[in-house]
Design a protein around this motif. Structure first.
Motif, PDB file in Angstrom:
ATOM      1  N   LEU A  38      23.372  33.203  18.574  1.00 43.79           N
ATOM      2  CA  LEU A  38      22.299  32.485  19.254  1.00 43.79           C
ATOM      3  C   LEU A  38      22.638  32.240  20.723  1.00 43.79           C
ATOM      4  O   LEU A  38      21.804  32.479  21.612  1.00 43.79           O
ATOM      5  N   SER A  39      23.846  31.791  20.983  1.00 47.45           N
ATOM      6  CA  SER A  39      24.223  31.515  22.371  1.00 47.45           C
ATOM      7  C   SER A  39      24.247  32.783  23.206  1.00 47.45           C
ATOM      8  O   SER A  39      23.775  32.798  24.351  1.00 47.45           O
ATOM      9  N   ALA A  40      24.757  33.881  22.645  1.00 43.91           N
ATOM     10  CA  ALA A  40      24.806  35.141  23.386  1.00 43.91           C
ATOM     11  C   ALA A  40      23.408  35.691  23.640  1.00 43.91           C
ATOM     12  O   ALA A  40      23.108  36.182  24.740  1.00 43.91           O
ATOM     13  N   ALA A  41      22.537  35.615  22.636  1.00 49.29           N
ATOM     14  CA  ALA A  41      21.181  36.140  22.806  1.00 49.29           C
ATOM     15  C   ALA A  41      20.391  35.315  23.806  1.00 49.29           C
ATOM     16  O   ALA A  41      19.653  35.865  24.636  1.00 49.29           O
ATOM     17  N   ILE A  42      20.539  34.001  23.761  1.00 46.47           N
ATOM     18  CA  ILE A  42      19.807  33.138  24.696  1.00 46.47           C
ATOM     19  C   ILE A  42      20.306  33.360  26.126  1.00 46.47           C
ATOM     20  O   ILE A  42      19.519  33.386  27.083  1.00 46.47           O
ATOM     21  N   GLU A  43      21.598  33.549  26.301  1.00 46.12           N
ATOM     22  CA  GLU A  43      22.131  33.793  27.638  1.00 46.12           C
ATOM     23  C   GLU A  43      21.639  35.114  28.224  1.00 46.12           C
ATOM     24  O   GLU A  43      21.426  35.229  29.429  1.00 46.12           O
ATOM     25  N   ASN A  44      21.451  36.119  27.380  1.00 51.14           N
ATOM     26  CA  ASN A  44      21.057  37.440  27.857  1.00 51.14           C
ATOM     27  C   ASN A  44      19.554  37.651  27.947  1.00 51.14           C
ATOM     28  O   ASN A  44      19.121  38.605  28.616  1.00 51.14           O
ATOM     29  N   GLY A  45      18.773  36.813  27.294  1.00 52.22           N
ATOM     30  CA  GLY A  45      17.337  37.055  27.364  1.00 52.22           C
ATOM     31  C   GLY A  45      16.471  35.931  26.869  1.00 52.22           C
ATOM     32  O   GLY A  45      15.252  36.094  26.766  1.00 52.22           O
ATOM     33  N   GLY A  46      17.073  34.802  26.528  1.00 56.45           N
ATOM     34  CA  GLY A  46      16.293  33.663  26.071  1.00 56.45           C
ATOM     35  C   GLY A  46      15.796  33.843  24.647  1.00 56.45           C
ATOM     36  O   GLY A  46      16.314  34.656  23.862  1.00 56.45           O
ATOM     37  N   GLU A  47      14.764  33.098  24.312  1.00 51.40           N
ATOM     38  CA  GLU A  47      14.209  33.142  22.957  1.00 51.40           C
ATOM     39  C   GLU A  47      13.596  34.506  22.643  1.00 51.40           C
ATOM     40  O   GLU A  47      13.553  34.917  21.483  1.00 51.40           O
ATOM     41  N   ALA A  48      13.117  35.200  23.682  1.00 51.76           N
ATOM     42  CA  ALA A  48      12.557  36.535  23.445  1.00 51.76           C
ATOM     43  C   ALA A  48      13.618  37.489  22.919  1.00 51.76           C
ATOM     44  O   ALA A  48      13.344  38.323  22.035  1.00 51.76           O
ATOM     45  N   ALA A  49      14.842  37.375  23.425  1.00 53.67           N
ATOM     46  CA  ALA A  49      15.936  38.229  22.948  1.00 53.67           C
ATOM     47  C   ALA A  49      16.289  37.907  21.508  1.00 53.67           C
ATOM     48  O   ALA A  49      16.588  38.810  20.714  1.00 53.67           O
ATOM     49  N   VAL A  50      16.248  36.625  21.159  1.00 49.71           N
ATOM     50  CA  VAL A  50      16.508  36.241  19.772  1.00 49.71           C
ATOM     51  C   VAL A  50      15.460  36.845  18.849  1.00 49.71           C
ATOM     52  O   VAL A  50      15.779  37.395  17.781  1.00 49.71           O
TER      53      VAL A  50
END
Length: 234
Positions: free
Chosen positions: A132-144
């Motif tokens: 979750l932390s890595a995905a949010i850092e790289n693209g926010g909720e859209a990346a998740v």
């Protein structure tokens, strides 16, 4: 001469006693071990029916995930982590192993595959995994959403193949597998395309899937020996 004569007798005695102890003849084995494991396991395997456990585990997890995706109660995906680990992944894994033991490869493959989904979902949503932390850092909720949608797309393909392989199965089994495919497919579109309505549709399909799976569980589990209720299985 007496010592030479005794030696063959000793050897002859050993060659008799060692094979009888290692071979465990039926009469001697029953007298020493009246509740022997091979006898219990063979009798248990004849009556083993792990399908209700698998359908029940899938139903409960689909119920919680469905309400989460619809947003009726909560929008926190972590609400389903405990259920995914504690019952979804574990229950279907046990069911899949039991199906392997009794030789039902189709049921074993489906149960172990969906057990893997709930295990994957739980790992992704646990903060300690770092997803979750890595995905949010790289693209926010859209990346998740895209990551979850990618996982659901892969499971949607597997669910569709399972549905094709179950065309000769009872209607209830086909209905469950069809709803599983639709839930994964709608969720994949919603996650990859950022379409909220598709995620909501996936949630409602998961909700109806839980009802169907619970019905299948009860139809298989309720027997004349255990309850007065009997549900038709078609």
């Amino acid at each position: 001469m007496s010592s030479i004569d005794q030696k063959p007798e000793v050897n002859h005695h050993e060659t008799i006693t060692i094979p009888t102890e290692s071979s465990y003849s039926e009469e001697r084995h029953i007298s020493q071990h009246p509740t022997s494991h091979p006898q219990i396991s063979s009798a248990a395997f004849m009556k083993l029916n792990p399908a209700p456990l698998g359908f029940g585990a899938f139903a409960l997890c689909a119920f919680v995930l469905g309400l989460y995706n619809t947003g009726l109660i909560t929008s926190l995906p972590q609400v389903a982590v405990g259920v995914a680990f504690g019952y979804g992944a574990m229950g279907q894994f046990i069911c899949g192993i039991c199906e392997l033991i009794i030789g039902n490869m189709f049921a074993a493959t489906t149960m172990l595959t969906y057990s893997g989904f709930f295990l994957t979902f739980g790992i992704m949503m646990v903060p300690g995994s770092g997803f979750l932390s890595a995905a949010i850092e790289n693209g926010g909720e859209a990346a998740v959403g895209k990551c979850i949608g990618l996982v659901e797309l892969g499971y949607a393909i597997a669910a569709f193949l399972f549905f094709l392989g179950a065309l000769r199965q009872p209607i209830l089994v086909r209905l469950v597998l069809l709803q599983v495919f639709l839930a994964f497919f709608f969720g994949a579109i919603g996650g990859l395309g950022g379409i909220v309505k598709m995620n909501i549709a996936s949630g409602w399909v998961s909700f109806t899937l839980s009802i169907t799976a619970w019905y299948v569980m009860c139809a298989l589990l309720f027997t004349p020996e255990s309850t007065m209720i009997k549900l038709p299985f078609f």
